[in-house]
Design a protein around this motif. Structure first.
Motif: not given
Length: 426
Positions: A283, A300-301, A304, A307-308
């Motif tokens: 990202l 936002r980061a 991101f 979730e991963r």
């Protein structure tokens, strides 16, 4: 604890670089974050590297931190204190290399300090007082574009003289090639001329060993990891330190989720981010939005990455090209932009560690400093070397179980650095 060498580093990645060099030379080394609390238990060691984030702060603040560290290191038994600076010598005309060197020299009662930022192994050499990056003078190389301290003058005698209260002289290559006695005589002559610091030429490793032996006859010096390596070799050769074997023996296996953060805008880091996109989710943050709406952009980061990370490592980058960084600095001011980006990256790191990340790779000196301060890690033991100047770091004195980090200066490492780091972080 028998301490042979105390070091004060002006940023965290530079501290790791120096600690790595000392360990490779055989010194049992620990890196602390600032001056540690009295309750921190340190193993039996030969060298301590106190890491600070004082390269770009007001000079008075840098001097105060360095003097505090010097007092503590002398109390631990250090006969010599090295002020560790970047091999690109990046600083402004106000400091902080000159003011800190002046203060440490005065505290030690020394008439002159050797100053040397060369590291031939990494392509940094000094000739006639001019710093070269490979075949290019510093001011013609890509490394001139430091976002906070751009370097437009390769003549280190001039650079340091603009910052220092006393004059600055040169110990040239011919003198160094003549050996220790010639260097000692040249320093004595410079003292008679009223000089308080001496830039030393260096074009090969043997020059560092000469300077290391001479430096150890004084109480203080200033330099990059190359000078630290020369001092370490002098300590081992003199028998004052028995060479130890560096490596990861006895260090814990950490495992678990991993994340990478990149805040450097160097060409090397930008290439490493591009390479990482081939093997992990990446990202790229909006630097302007980090300044204007940092909470939303970092949220936002965090989302991101959160979730991963269960499926594998991720990378979050605030890095931009020098032109992009300059545009943000021009709009919001250099300091405001830099502080906002560093704070944002530190907030992301803190959130990811709270979500279980125990293996963390950070690129960029200022970013690394902000992250380590936010995580409140007091010290590190050194693990294996990932790339020249970049070791694996095992955190000491933290809650929540073992944690391992890599803190990389922007210009260090191969294009595959992020993958290389993760392979060596068990």
């Amino acid at each position: 604890m028998t301490l042979a060498l105390g070091c004060i580093a002006d940023d965290y990645t530079g501290a790791s670089d120096l600690a790595n060099s000392l360990a490779k030379a055989g010194l049992r080394t620990v890196q602390t974050i600032g001056v540690p609390d009295a309750g921190l238990a340190l193993p039996e060691i030969d060298a301590i590297v106190c890491a600070f984030k004082i390269r770009s702060v007001p000079a008075a603040d840098a001097v105060a931190a360095a003097l505090q560290a010097e007092t503590w290191l002398r109390g631990q038994g250090a006969g010599h204190v090295l002020y560790k600076v970047c091999s690109t010598f990046d600083s402004t005309d106000e400091g902080n290399i000159g003011p800190v060197t002046d203060a440490l020299r005065a505290r030690a009662g020394e008439p002159i300090a050797l100053v040397n930022s060369a590291f031939p192994e990494a392509g940094r050499t000094i000739y006639q007082g001019h710093l070269f990056v490979g075949a290019l003078p510093l001011n013609e190389s890509p490394l001139k574009d430091h976002p906070l301290n751009p370097m437009t003058d390769a003549n280190l005698v001039r650079v340091l003289a603009r910052q220092s209260r006393s004059g600055v002289g040169l110990v040239d290559r011919k003198t160094i090639a003549a050996g220790d006695a010639a260097v000692v005589a040249r320093l004595a002559a410079l003292v008679q001329e009223g000089k308080g610091a001496a830039i030393a030429d260096t074009i090969e490793d043997g020059d560092l060993e000469t300077l290391g032996r001479v430096a150890m006859t004084h109480k203080v010096s200033t330099g990059a990891s190359g000078l630290g390596l020369g001092i370490a070799r002098a300590l081992v050769a003199s028998g004052r330190v028995r060479a130890a074997t560096s490596g990861s023996a006895g260090l814990e296996v950490v495992g678990g989720p991993a994340a990478c953060l990149a805040g450097s805008c160097s060409q090397a880091t930008l290439g490493q981010i591009a390479e990482a996109e081939r093997i992990m989710p990446v990202l790229r943050l909006d630097a302007e939005r980090l300044v204007t709406d940092g909470i939303a952009e970092t949220d936002r980061a965090i989302a991101f990455a959160g979730e991963r990370i269960g499926a594998g490592p991720v990378l979050v980058a605030s890095s931009g090209t020098p032109a992009e960084v300059a545009a943000v600095q021009a709009k919001f001011g250099r300091d405001a932009a830099g502080h906002a980006i560093e704070a944002g990256m530190a907030r992301i790191a803190e959130a990811l560690v709270a979500r279980g990340v125990r293996r963390l790779v950070v690129a960029g000196g200022e970013t690394s400093g902000a992250v380590v301060e936010r995580l409140a890690i007091p010290a590190f033991r050194l693990g294996p070397e990932i790339a020249p100047g970049v070791p694996v770091l095992h955190a000491l004195g933290i809650a929540g179980g073992p944690m391992v980090l890599a803190l990389k200066s922007g210009n260090f490492g191969a294009p595959t650095f992020f993958a290389d780091a993760l392979k060596l972080m068990p």
